[in-house]
Design a protein around this motif. Structure first.
Motif, PDB file in Angstrom:
ATOM      1  N   ALA A   7       1.032  -0.913  -0.248  1.00  0.00           N
ATOM      2  CA  ALA A   7      -0.063   0.052   0.133  1.00  0.00           C
ATOM      3  C   ALA A   7       1.002   1.231  -0.096  1.00  0.00           C
ATOM      4  N   PHE A   8       1.997   1.114   0.403  1.00  0.00           N
ATOM      5  CA  PHE A   8       2.875   2.712   0.513  1.00  0.00           C
ATOM      6  C   PHE A   8       3.694   2.917  -0.514  1.00  0.00           C
ATOM      7  N   THR A   9       4.233   2.044  -0.989  1.00  0.00           N
ATOM      8  CA  THR A   9       4.379   1.843  -2.696  1.00  0.00           C
ATOM      9  C   THR A   9       4.793   2.949  -3.349  1.00  0.00           C
ATOM     10  N   GLU A  10       3.717   2.950  -3.255  1.00  0.00           N
ATOM     11  CA  GLU A  10       3.192   4.271  -4.570  1.00  0.00           C
ATOM     12  C   GLU A  10       2.352   4.672  -3.445  1.00  0.00           C
ATOM     13  N   ASN A  11       1.633   6.425  -4.060  1.00  0.00           N
ATOM     14  CA  ASN A  11       0.509   7.318  -3.861  1.00  0.00           C
ATOM     15  C   ASN A  11      -0.220   6.733  -4.017  1.00  0.00           C
ATOM     16  N   PHE A  12      -1.207   5.439  -3.659  1.00  0.00           N
ATOM     17  CA  PHE A  12      -2.099   4.981  -3.891  1.00  0.00           C
ATOM     18  C   PHE A  12      -3.451   5.802  -4.180  1.00  0.00           C
ATOM     19  N   MET A  13      -4.759   5.762  -4.900  1.00  0.00           N
ATOM     20  CA  MET A  13      -6.173   6.849  -5.038  1.00  0.00           C
ATOM     21  C   MET A  13      -6.616   4.972  -4.989  1.00  0.00           C
ATOM     22  N   LEU A  14      -7.367   4.495  -4.077  1.00  0.00           N
ATOM     23  CA  LEU A  14      -8.356   3.690  -4.186  1.00  0.00           C
ATOM     24  C   LEU A  14      -9.497   3.965  -5.767  1.00  0.00           C
ATOM     25  N   PRO A  15      -9.980   3.496  -6.632  1.00  0.00           N
ATOM     26  CA  PRO A  15     -10.577   3.966  -7.592  1.00  0.00           C
ATOM     27  C   PRO A  15     -11.733   2.480  -7.733  1.00  0.00           C
ATOM     28  N   LEU A  16     -13.342   3.058  -7.394  1.00  0.00           N
ATOM     29  CA  LEU A  16     -14.019   2.358  -7.685  1.00  0.00           C
ATOM     30  C   LEU A  16     -15.043   3.146  -8.912  1.00  0.00           C
ATOM     31  N   SER A  17     -14.445   2.780 -10.502  1.00  0.00           N
ATOM     32  CA  SER A  17     -14.406   3.260 -11.158  1.00  0.00           C
ATOM     33  C   SER A  17     -16.140   3.046 -12.182  1.00  0.00           C
ATOM     34  N   HIS A  18     -15.767   3.850 -13.654  1.00  0.00           N
ATOM     35  CA  HIS A  18     -17.026   3.711 -14.375  1.00  0.00           C
ATOM     36  C   HIS A  18     -16.660   2.628 -14.656  1.00  0.00           C
ATOM     37  N   ASP A  19     -15.616   1.656 -14.966  1.00  0.00           N
ATOM     38  CA  ASP A  19     -15.382   0.730 -15.909  1.00  0.00           C
ATOM     39  C   ASP A  19     -15.281  -0.955 -15.127  1.00  0.00           C
ATOM     40  N   MET A  23     -18.366  -2.031   2.628  1.00  0.00           N
ATOM     41  CA  MET A  23     -16.733  -2.227   1.288  1.00  0.00           C
ATOM     42  C   MET A  23     -16.432  -0.314   1.215  1.00  0.00           C
ATOM     43  N   PHE A  24     -17.637   0.688   1.942  1.00  0.00           N
ATOM     44  CA  PHE A  24     -17.209   1.665   1.457  1.00  0.00           C
ATOM     45  C   PHE A  24     -16.663   2.013   2.861  1.00  0.00           C
ATOM     46  N   GLY A  25     -16.766   1.721   4.041  1.00  0.00           N
ATOM     47  CA  GLY A  25     -16.695   1.933   5.354  1.00  0.00           C
ATOM     48  C   GLY A  25     -14.878   1.343   4.994  1.00  0.00           C
ATOM     49  N   TYR A  26     -14.927   0.462   4.788  1.00  0.00           N
ATOM     50  CA  TYR A  26     -13.231  -0.401   4.707  1.00  0.00           C
ATOM     51  C   TYR A  26     -12.963  -0.005   3.810  1.00  0.00           C
ATOM     52  N   MET A  27     -13.631   1.003   2.258  1.00  0.00           N
ATOM     53  CA  MET A  27     -12.421   1.689   1.558  1.00  0.00           C
ATOM     54  C   MET A  27     -11.515   3.239   1.983  1.00  0.00           C
ATOM     55  N   PHE A  28     -12.535   3.680   2.903  1.00  0.00           N
ATOM     56  CA  PHE A  28     -12.925   5.107   3.455  1.00  0.00           C
ATOM     57  C   PHE A  28     -11.898   5.144   4.216  1.00  0.00           C
ATOM     58  N   THR A  29     -11.798   4.185   5.619  1.00  0.00           N
ATOM     59  CA  THR A  29     -10.271   4.175   6.502  1.00  0.00           C
ATOM     60  C   THR A  29      -9.595   2.484   5.790  1.00  0.00           C
ATOM     61  N   HIS A  30      -9.023   2.702   4.658  1.00  0.00           N
ATOM     62  CA  HIS A  30      -7.798   2.296   4.185  1.00  0.00           C
ATOM     63  C   HIS A  30      -7.310   2.833   4.167  1.00  0.00           C
ATOM     64  N   PRO A  31      -5.503   2.900   3.846  1.00  0.00           N
ATOM     65  CA  PRO A  31      -4.828   4.033   3.355  1.00  0.00           C
ATOM     66  C   PRO A  31      -5.337   4.324   1.690  1.00  0.00           C
ATOM     67  N   GLY A  32      -5.263   6.359   1.721  1.00  0.00           N
ATOM     68  CA  GLY A  32      -4.816   5.818   0.034  1.00  0.00           C
ATOM     69  C   GLY A  32      -5.945   6.803   0.309  1.00  0.00           C
ATOM     70  N   ALA A  33      -5.925   7.850  -1.381  1.00  0.00           N
ATOM     71  CA  ALA A  33      -6.789   8.827  -1.607  1.00  0.00           C
ATOM     72  C   ALA A  33      -7.956   7.983  -2.489  1.00  0.00           C
ATOM     73  N   LYS A  34      -9.655   8.250  -2.326  1.00  0.00           N
ATOM     74  CA  LYS A  34     -10.751   7.621  -2.692  1.00  0.00           C
ATOM     75  C   LYS A  34     -11.658   8.068  -4.057  1.00  0.00           C
TER      76      LYS A  34
END
Length: 640
Positions: free
Chosen positions: A424-436, A463-474
Motif C-alpha cells: 500500500a505504501f510503495t506508491e501514492n495510491f488512489m482507491l478507485p471504484l470507477s466507471h470501468d 465495503m465503502f467503510g473499509y475503503m474510506f478507512t484504508h490508506p489512500g485517496a478515494k
C-alpha cells in the motif's frame, strides 16, 4: 492580391523550442486567434503540416472554397503554415483543406488547436475568443493545501452526459445547469474533488469521450467554452477541486481528426506495432517525435492554465508504457535494450510531470496504471515517472472479488482483503471504484454483493467503510454513492428515483458521513501514503472474518481504531489487544462511525457509546478493549 496577409505570432525562439519539443505553450501560437493587425480585425491561423503542398482555410466565410485563403508556409523548415485573414471573427466555422505532397491527396481537417468545435455530428472548428472573468481567486490561492498529499482527497467521478437528464426532454444537463445542480450535489455529499470523464471534443458517444478529436475544445454537447469555465468556477467557489480525464494514449481515425493529418504519419507513430492500438482500433501518438511531445504537454498545460483545472487523471498509462501491451508474440518489437518498455513514452511521462509541477506545483497528476511498474508516483529526480498519485487497481480487483463471496466462505480468503497492505505504501495510491467496474456485464456495485436484500446493502456499506478507512485517496463513480442497482448506461440518466427507497437513501447518507469522517479526522489523511499511518491490531482472525487496524496521524491522541466484521454474525464482547504506548494513558474510546446505524439502513443494533481500555493483556499486548461487533459492519473509534 492574396486574401491572406503574411503575419506570424512565432519568434525564431518559438520555432527552435517547437523543433526541440520544448515549446509547451503552443496553444498561444498555433490554432486560430482573433486579433487586430494594422487596425484591421480578423483572425490569425497557424497549423503544423510539414508534408502539405498547400493549406487553405475553408469555411462559411468563403463558402468552403479551396484556394481562396491559402496560408503561407514558413521558410524555417518547421512545417508551420500561417497567415492573417481580415474580416474573419469569433464564431466563424472553419477547417483546413490540405493538399498533401504525398500523392496529392486532399484532406479536410479540423484544427488540432481549436478552442471550440461544432456540436457533433458536425465536425468543423470554430474561431473562439476567450472573455470569461474568473471569480475563484480564493480557491486558486489556497488550493495547494486542498491538493496536497497529506490532505483528504475524495473524488466523485462523473460522466456529464448521463449524470442526470431532464425529465420531459430526456436531454443531458448543460454546463450552466450543472453549475447549479451538480455543484450543489457534490458539495452536499462532501466530496473534495470532482473528476470529469473526458470533456475534450469527441465525435462518438459510445466512446464515453475517450476517442478525442478536439484536444483543446471542451465538448459543445453541453454549451460554450465559457459556460464550462463557469462550471469549474462554481466548483471552486464551493471549495471543490476539478480533475479532468486526459487521454494522451490514443486517438481515433476519423477523417477530420489527427490521423494522417497532412497525408503522412504526423501525430501517430509510423510503425503500426507502435502506432496502432489493436483493442481500441485507434492511433497511438509518436512519443519520440519532438513536435508531438510539445503538442501533448502543451495540451496538458492548456487545461491547467486556461481552465484552472486542479488535476489530470491520465488514462491508460500502462498501454503507453509497454510495447507488448495487448500484443501477441511477433506483434511488437523490443526496445534497444531488448526489453518491453516504450522508452519514448517513459521519457514523455517524465517530461510531462516535470513541466506540470514546475508550472503548477499546486495540482496533481494521477496515473491510471494497472501493472507493477515501479515508481509511477515517485519524483523524476528519484528515478520515478513523476506522477502525484496512481490508481490502486490491485486493491480494487481484490476487494470486489472478496465482497462478491458469500460471507460463509470469506474466512478462506482473509489474505485477499489484507494483501493490499503489503504494498500500500510503495506508491501514492488512489482507491478507485470507477466507471470501468460497472459496465460490460460486471454488474453494479450493489448487484455484486451477496445475501439477502438487507445483507447486500450492509455489505456495500461495509465495503465503502473499509475503503474510506484504508490508506489512500478515494474515488467513487456516479451512482455508487446511492447504490445504483443497474449497470451504468451512458445513454441514460442515473436512477435517481431509487432515493425514494430507504436502503438507497441509507447508502447516500453513509457516503456523505464517510466523506465527513475522512475530512474531519487527520489520522485518515495526514499519513495516507506513509506506512507510519497504519498499524494492524489483528489481521489473521480468519475464522471470524474480522479485521482490526489503527489509522494514525501526526498526533498520537488522534489515533483511530477501525474494526471490520465481514460476516452477518454479530460478535459480542470481542476482545482486541491495543498498544500500551497509546492507550495506557487514554482509557476511553468513543464510537464515531458505525455502518450499521439505522439512518444508513442498518439495524441500529450494536452501536457503542464509550469503550474503556482495560489492563487485560491480549495477543501479546498489555492492554485491550472489548467491543460488540455489529453484523456486516465497519466501526470506527477515536480516543476520548
Amino acid at each position: 492580391m492574396s486574401n491572406v496577409r503574411v503575419y506570424s505570432r512565432f519568434s525564431d525562439f518559438d520555432i527552435d523550442l517547437f523543433k526541440a519539443g520544448k515549446h509547451f505553450r503552443l496553444y498561444e501560437k498555433l490554432g486560430s486567434h482573433p486579433m487586430t493587425v494594422d487596425g484591421e480585425e480578423g483572425t490569425y491561423f497557424a497549423v503544423w503540416a510539414p508534408s502539405a503542398k498547400t493549406v487553405s482555410v475553408v469555411g462559411d466565410f468563403n463558402f468552403w472554397i479551396e484556394g481562396d485563403h491559402r496560408l503561407n508556409v514558413r521558410w524555417d523548415g518547421s512545417g508551420i503554415w500561417e497567415g492573417f485573414i481580415p474580416g474573419v471573427s469569433a464564431g466563424t466555422i472553419y477547417k483546413y483543406k490540405i493538399q498533401s505532397s504525398n500523392n496529392n491527396a486532399k484532406l479536410e481537417k479540423a484544427d488540432p488547436f481549436a478552442r471550440r468545435a461544432e456540436h457533433p455530428p458536425k465536425t468543423a472548428s470554430v474561431v473562439y475568443e476567450a472573455d470569461y472573468k474568473w471569480k475563484d481567486k480564493k480557491w486558486m490561492k489556497s488550493r495547494i493545501s486542498k491538493n496536497a498529499l497529506d490532505a483528504p482527497y475524495s473524488v466523485y467521478e462523473v460522466h456529464l452526459s448521463s449524470w442526470r437528464k431532464t425529465g420531459e426532454e430526456n436531454r443531458s444537463l448543460s454546463y450552466t445547469e450543472m453549475a447549479d445542480d451538480l455543484v450543489n450535489y457534490v458539495k452536499d455529499m462532501q466530496f473534495t474533488h470532482v473528476e470529469f470523464m473526458p470533456i475534450m471534443e469527441y465525435p462518438y458517444d459510445p466512446s464515453w469521450g475517450y476517442q478525442l478529436t478536439g484536444y483543446f475544445a471542451p465538448t459543445s454537447r453541453f454549451g460554450y467554452p465559457e459556460e464550462f469555465k463557469l462550471l469549474i468556477d462554481k466548483f471552486h467557489q464551493a471549495g471543490i477541486g476539478v480533475i479532468l480525464d486526459w487521454v494522451p494514449s490514443h486517438f481515433p481515425e476519423d477523417p477530420h481528426g489527427l490521423g494522417n493529418f497532412d497525408g503522412s504519419h504526423l501525430y501517430e507513430h509510423p510503425d503500426p506495432r507502435k502506432g496502432w492500438h489493436p483493442d481500441w482500433k485507434s492511433h497511438i501518438f509518436n512519443y519520440g517525435r519532438n513536435e508531438v511531445r510539445a503538442f501533448l504537454i502543451s495540451n496538458a498545460l492548456f487545461w491547467l492554465d486556461q481552465y484552472h483545472i486542479d488535476g489530470l487523471r491520465v488514462d491508460a498509462v500502462a498501454s503507453m508504457l509497454y510495447l507488448d501491451y495487448s500484443r501477441e508474440e511477433g506483434e511488437w518489437e523490443p526496445n534497444e535494450f531488448g526489453g518491453n518498455q516504450n522508452l519514448d513514452a517513459v521519457s514523455f511521462f517524465k517530461e510531462l510531470n516535470i513541466s506540470v509541477y514546475d508550472n503548477y506545483p499546486d495540482v496533481q497528476t494521477i496515473a491510471e496504471e494497472s501493472t507493477n511498474y515501479a515508481g509511477v508516483s515517485k519524483p523524476v529526480f528519484d528515478g520515478g515517472l513523476g506522477f502525484g498519485m496512481k490508481w490502486m487497481m490491485g486493491w480494487m480487483h481484490d476487494t470486489l472479488e472478496y465482497f462478491k463471496k458469500d460471507s460463509a466462505f470469506r474466512k478462506f480468503h482473509q489474505q485477499d482483503i489484507t494483501f493490499s497492505l503489503t504494498y500500500a505504501f510503495t506508491e501514492n495510491f488512489m482507491l478507485p471504484l470507477s466507471h470501468d467496474e460497472v459496465v460490460y456485464g460486471k454488474k453494479s456495485l450493489l448487484d455484486r454483493m451477496p445475501g439477502t436484500e438487507w445483507q447486500r446493502f450492509a455489505n456495500l456499506r461495509l465495503m465503502f467503510g473499509y475503503m474510506f478507512t484504508h490508506p489512500g485517496a478515494k474515488l467513487i463513480f456516479q451512482g455508487g454513492e446511492f447504490a445504483q442497482s443497474k449497470e451504468w448506461n451512458f445513454q441514460q440518466s442515473l436512477d435517481w428515483h431509487l432515493l425514494e427507497y430507504e436502503f438507497h437513501t441509507g447508502i447516500q447518507n453513509c457516503i456523505r458521513d464517510l466523506n465527513k469522517l475522512y475530512k474531519n479526522y487527520p489520522a485518515l489523511y495526514e499519513k495516507q501514503f506513509d506506512h507510519s499511518g497504519f498499524e494492524w491490531l489483528e489481521w489473521n482472525d480468519s475464522e471470524n472474518s474480522v479485521l482490526t487496524y489503527m489509522r494514525k496521524g501526526e498526533k498520537p491522541k488522534e489515533t483511530l481504531v477501525v474494526i471490520c466484521n465481514f460476516t452477518p454474525v454479530p460478535r459480542e464482547n470481542y476482545r482486541i489487544g491495543v498498544p500500551s504506548e497509546i492507550f495506557k494513558s487514554n482509557k476511553q474510546l468513543s464510537e464515531i462511525f458505525n455502518s450499521n446505524a439505522s439512518n444508513y439502513g442498518g439495524s441500529g443494533d450494536y452501536i457503542s457509546d464509550v469503550i474503556t481500555v482495560s489492563n487485560t493483556s491480549w495477543n501479546g499486548r498489555e492492554n485491550s478493549i472489548e467491543v460488540n461487533l455489529a453484523p456486516l459492519a465497519v466501526m470506527v473509534f477515536a480516543l476520548k
